[in-house]
Design an enzyme around this catalytic site. Structure first.
Site, PDB file in Angstrom:
ATOM      1  N   ASN A  52       0.521  13.352   4.503  1.00 42.82           N
ATOM      2  CA  ASN A  52      -0.473  12.515   4.912  1.00 42.82           C
ATOM      3  C   ASN A  52       0.234  11.215   4.902  1.00 42.82           C
ATOM      4  O   ASN A  52       0.099  10.230   5.871  1.00 42.82           O
ATOM      5  CB  ASN A  52      -1.679  12.327   4.590  1.00 42.82           C
ATOM      6  CG  ASN A  52      -1.512  12.093   2.942  1.00 42.82           C
ATOM      7  OD1 ASN A  52      -1.050  12.962   2.129  1.00 42.82           O
ATOM      8  ND2 ASN A  52      -1.926  10.770   2.324  1.00 42.82           N
ATOM      9  N   GLY A  68       0.715  -1.326  -0.114  1.00 48.19           N
ATOM     10  CA  GLY A  68       0.080   0.022  -0.148  1.00 48.19           C
ATOM     11  C   GLY A  68       0.892   1.306   0.246  1.00 48.19           C
ATOM     12  O   GLY A  68       2.088   1.320   0.029  1.00 48.19           O
ATOM     13  N   CYS A  83      -4.039  10.685   9.709  1.00 48.96           N
ATOM     14  CA  CYS A  83      -3.287  11.881   9.014  1.00 48.96           C
ATOM     15  C   CYS A  83      -3.883  13.161   9.555  1.00 48.96           C
ATOM     16  O   CYS A  83      -3.044  13.922  10.133  1.00 48.96           O
ATOM     17  CB  CYS A  83      -3.160  11.785   7.625  1.00 48.96           C
ATOM     18  SG  CYS A  83      -4.610  11.412   6.725  1.00 48.96           S
TER      19      CYS A  83
END
EC number: 1.2.1.38
Length: 341
Positions: A308, A11, A147
């Protein structure tokens, strides 16, 4: 060298964890786990890592002994992995949302399912070095916040801790498309996302519960997806508490963050970047914070920005690892960002 296994390594957050750890002087990545790409080279999914590693993705069953486990897996799937690995490794750092909230009822409200391991919720130390550094030094289980939650709680904690602001605060969050993850659905196709400013959570965004948990404030949050790929910016609207003034607010930030290696107070009266802007933070572990005051009123607006995927995820996890191991907090995190972008 500390041996590290990264779960969810295919990811976006997992890829950032790999990037940071591969450049870390004290870590060796011994396993990059992916249920989607076992046997494939890591750099076939993360092309920025070409020539940086010869690792291939593996199945979870192939992971043997390691010193540290980092979970960059989706929400809800981390719970089973925590049960499996909590007693088998020196340190487990979870980057999912599964252990961020201490209240099982709050978890069910914001994530839509019952928590499968509520007895472990109080065992996790929040992965926020600026607030929990002493606890992190001896932690075995760490949960890294989300985030926008990281940006919001770092923005609000200093005046909230000194009771300088009203109890209710509105947090307006904006995030780039990478916040939806590498397997995001139709709404994050380029054709749908390009040019859009999409309010995807007008009420009850799950990060409002995290900000409230760490600040003690009554937080109401909205979230909007913007065209950027990376970056988070939060604009927090509140008022001064009775008897407080803007000078006390400025002093609270100086006292809280003057020695923090990855917090920068932005206070410029002019210029293009006089308020925190994610664009110049991309790839870095910095969180920039600034505030705007209407000196003739009790209104206060606090702005925070970060990448983030780094300070909002992988970088924060590595910073927690550094604190836990007694290493300099800058290890693996020295990249300052780029300008122009």
């Amino acid at each position: 060298m500390i041996r590290v296994a990264v779960f969810g390594a295919a990811g976006y957050i997992g890829g950032e964890v790999l990037r940071l750890l591969l450049g870390h002087p004290e870590t060796e990545v011994t396993a990059a786990v992916s249920s989607r790409f076992p046997g494939k080279r890591v750099d076939s999914v993360h092309p920025n890592l070409r020539s940086a590693t010869d690792l291939t993705f593996c199945d979870a069953e192939q992971v043997t002994e390691c010193d540290v486990v980092l979970l960059a897996t989706p929400h809800r799937s981390a719970m089973a992995l925590v049960r499996q690995w909590a007693s088998r490794t020196e340190l487990l750092i979870d980057l999912s949302g599964d252990f961020r909230l201490r209240d099982a009822d709050a978890y069910k409200r914001y994530y839509g399912v019952a928590h499968e391991a509520p007895e472990l919720l109080d065992s996790f130390v929040p992965g926020i070095p600026e607030l929990h550094r002493d606890e992190l030094r001896t932690a075995r289980l760490i949960s890294v916040p989300g985030c926008m939650a990281t940006a919001g709680l770092l923005a609000l904690r200093p005046p909230a801790a000194r009771r300088l602001i009203a109890s209710r605060v509105l947090v307006d969050g904006r995030t780039g498309s990478s916040g939806s993850g590498a397997t995001a659905g139709e709404g994050n196709l380029h054709a749908e996302r390009s040019g859009a400013m999409r309010v995807f959570a007008p009420v009850a965004h799950r990060h409002e519960a995290e900000i409230a948990q760490h600040t003690g404030l009554d937080v109401r949050m909205t979230a909007t997806g913007v065209e950027a790929v990376r970056g988070v910016q939060v604009v927090c609207h509140t008022e001064l508490a009775p008897g407080a003034d803007h000078r006390a607010v400025r002093a609270a930030y100086r006292e809280a963050y003057s020695d923090e290696p990855f917090i920068r107070m932005v206070s410029h009266k002019r210029g293009v970047y006089r308020y925190p802007e994610p664009k110049i933070l991309l790839g870095s572990n910095f969180c920039d914070i600034g505030h705007a005051a209407d000196e003739g009123s009790d209104r206060l607006v606090v702005i925070a920005a970060l990448d983030n995927l780094v300070k909002g995820g992988a970088g924060n996890a590595v910073q927690c690892l550094n604190v836990r191991m007694g290493w300099p907090e800058s290890y693996g995190l020295s990249f300052p960002g780029l300008h122009p972008m």
